[in-house]
Design an enzyme around this catalytic site. Structure first.
Site, short mmCIF file in Angstrom:
data_model
loop_
_atom_site.label_atom_id
_atom_site.label_comp_id
_atom_site.label_asym_id
_atom_site.label_seq_id
_atom_site.Cartn_x
_atom_site.Cartn_y
_atom_site.Cartn_z
N HIS A 125 0.84 -1.20 0.00
CA HIS A 125 0.00 0.00 0.00
C HIS A 125 0.87 1.25 0.00
O HIS A 125 0.45 2.31 -0.48
CB HIS A 125 -0.91 0.04 1.24
CG HIS A 125 -2.03 -0.96 1.20
ND1 HIS A 125 -1.87 -2.26 1.61
CD2 HIS A 125 -3.32 -0.84 0.82
CE1 HIS A 125 -3.02 -2.90 1.48
NE2 HIS A 125 -3.91 -2.06 1.00
N ASP A 149 -4.46 -6.60 -7.51
CA ASP A 149 -4.63 -5.92 -6.24
C ASP A 149 -4.92 -4.45 -6.57
O ASP A 149 -4.81 -4.01 -7.72
CB ASP A 149 -3.38 -6.07 -5.39
CG ASP A 149 -3.68 -5.97 -3.90
OD1 ASP A 149 -4.78 -5.53 -3.53
OD2 ASP A 149 -2.81 -6.34 -3.09
#
Length: 482
Positions: free
Chosen positions: A183, A255
């Protein structure tokens, strides 16, 4: 080209999100125009009746729209974001090591999802958590042994899909050896291909053999496999390894492209083009973008970038059409939704079996002072209630080391129970527990994250392998706190 077949194909590859308990007008319009679907996050979910109404609204526009969520059980939950999951996560199931139990838990999760109209669960995580300091996986993993992760990953796939919900094995080719959260940056895995084949790939092979209908990519760099790019942009990873070598024929799901490991330097539209060129079929956008007023605009910019890439020859219409067909299959049940519900006690039973106690515990725990350390949650977990605080009254939250003397004074002659998660990864939390154990003879650490090699000298140790309410209840019972 607003209504062109090419625009429809481009839209069919996208899985963004929207904010709120009902889809806004633009979100419904995009579904009508061919959008692949939406991922639901905690902010989309109030209760089962509301989620059912939301999904019915989307499906009324187009029956094969994909409606996805991340419901892993344990720490990562969307359906139970407000209160915490009623099921323990993968680490707890892995330490119990009962594949029938894992299949039952995932079937129960699938039944709950199917009942509210969700067709794709971004689970199970089949990463082998070989790095104790991994900030992204940890308790989301079934363990550090590839064979155990493979067995439980296959059971999880079978359980979910028996309930009519498509499973998504993640994060290919394996996020478990990283010490960086994708992230925030692009993690690096310095491992030879031989190591990947022995350690990371067996769980994916098992999930594929179990019939997993989708596989999610990882925004990680493995130089021997992906070169300078993340796996999400690597044809060698997705086409040569995943499809040709492992024989996967389902949908490849990226993702979230808003993660810095994918789009940090290039933006979401370009990341989408590179991901499709590498072999992804369905592109997740992630949950933070949906909170922005730019959510619709980013979708449109991404569609324009995909169309331009077809015109320029970077992508082909045939490949987009093949992706659209695979994605549409994720909008339909994997099997008839079974009649009947789920065992409400199953999650607590599983969590009880997972608790591990090391060393002697002090007497008089029923009257202990209970504190909970507050290390920050990871992006994947979010702000879900966790630990002993939601299940016990009078728990004292602690966020720094300045309170050691105060806590010792407060406890007096009573034991001091400290709940924490991933304590070893947070220097301040580790120091606080060590200081308490040195200053007080009756300290017990309830580790609710990944139980690494570190242990606090002089303290009792209880590992729950997860921080969901059922994990907390199981620990509280062991300690006679409830």
């Amino acid at each position: 080209m607003s209504g062109s077949p090419l625009r429809r194909l481009a839209l069919s590859t996208l899985l963004p999100a929207f904010h709120g308990h009902q889809p806004p007008a633009w979100a419904l319009r995009l579904v009508e125009e061919g959008l692949g679907g939406y991922t639901l996050f905690g902010y989309n979910i109030r209760d089962a009746a509301q989620v059912s109404a939301l999904t019915a609204t989307l499906r009324a526009v187009r029956p094969d729209v994909v409606i996805a969520t991340d419901e892993e059980g344990g720490d990562v939950t969307r359906l139970h974001y407000a209160d915490g999951s009623p099921y323990p996560g993968n680490a707890a199931l892995g330490v119990v090591d009962d594949v029938a139990l894992t299949e039952s838990v995932y079937r129960a999760i699938g039944v709950r999802l199917a009942a509210v109209g969700i067709t794709l669960d971004m689970a199970p995580a089949v990463d082998v958590n070989s790095a104790d300091d991994n900030p992204a996986i940890g308790t989301r993993s079934f363990g550090a042994d590839p064979a155990r992760v493979a067995a439980h990953g296959a059971a999880a796939v079978a359980g979910l899909q028996s309930a009519g919900v498509a499973a998504c094995a993640k994060h290919f080719p394996g996020h478990g050896a990283t010490v960086t959260d994708s992230h925030l940056d692009l993690p690096l895995v310095e491992a030879p291909l031989a190591t990947l084949r022995e350690r990371e790939l067996p769980p994916f092979a098992a999930a594929i053999a179990a019939g997993a209908r989708s596989v999610m990519t990882a925004h990680i760099r493995v130089p021997e496999l992906t070169g300078a790019e993340p796996a999400t942009f690597s044809r060698r990873t997705l086409r040569d390894l995943l499809r040709d070598e492992l024989g996967f024929t389902g949908a490849v799901v990226s993702d979230a492209l808003e993660m810095r490991g994918a789009s940090g330097a290039i933006g979401i539209p370009e990341a989408a083009v590179r991901a499709l060129a590498a072999g992804n079929d369905l592109l997740c956008f992630g949950g933070e973008l949906a909170k922005s007023p730019d959510a619709e605009a980013v979708v449109e910019k991404t569609v324009a970038a995909i169309i331009a890439a077809v015109v320029d020859g970077r992508l082909t219409e045939d490949d987009l059409a093949a992706s659209a067909a695979r994605n549409a299959m994720l909008g339909a049940p994997a099997a008839p939704v079974p009649v009947g519900g789920y065992d409400d006690a199953l999650g607590l039973v599983a969590a009880r079996r997972a608790v591990r106690v090391e060393g002697p515990l002090p007497a008089g725990l029923a009257g202990a002072v209970v504190v909970q350390l507050m290390p920050p949650a990871t992006a994947a977990v979010g702000e879900v209630p966790w630990g002993l605080a939601p299940v016990l009254p009078g728990v004292h939250p602690v966020a720094d080391t300045a309170v050691v003397a105060d806590l010792v004074s407060l406890a007096g002659d009573r034991p001091l129970v400290v709940a924490s998660r991933d304590t070893h990864r947070h220097p301040w939390a580790r120091a606080l527990v060590e200081s308490l154990a040195a200053a007080h003879p009756g300290v017990v650490l309830v580790e609710m994250g990944w139980p690494a090699a570190w242990r606090p000298a002089g303290a009792g140790y209880v590992a729950t392998f997860g921080a969901a309410p059922v994990n907390a209840r199981a620990a509280a019972e062991i300690l006679h706190l409830c």
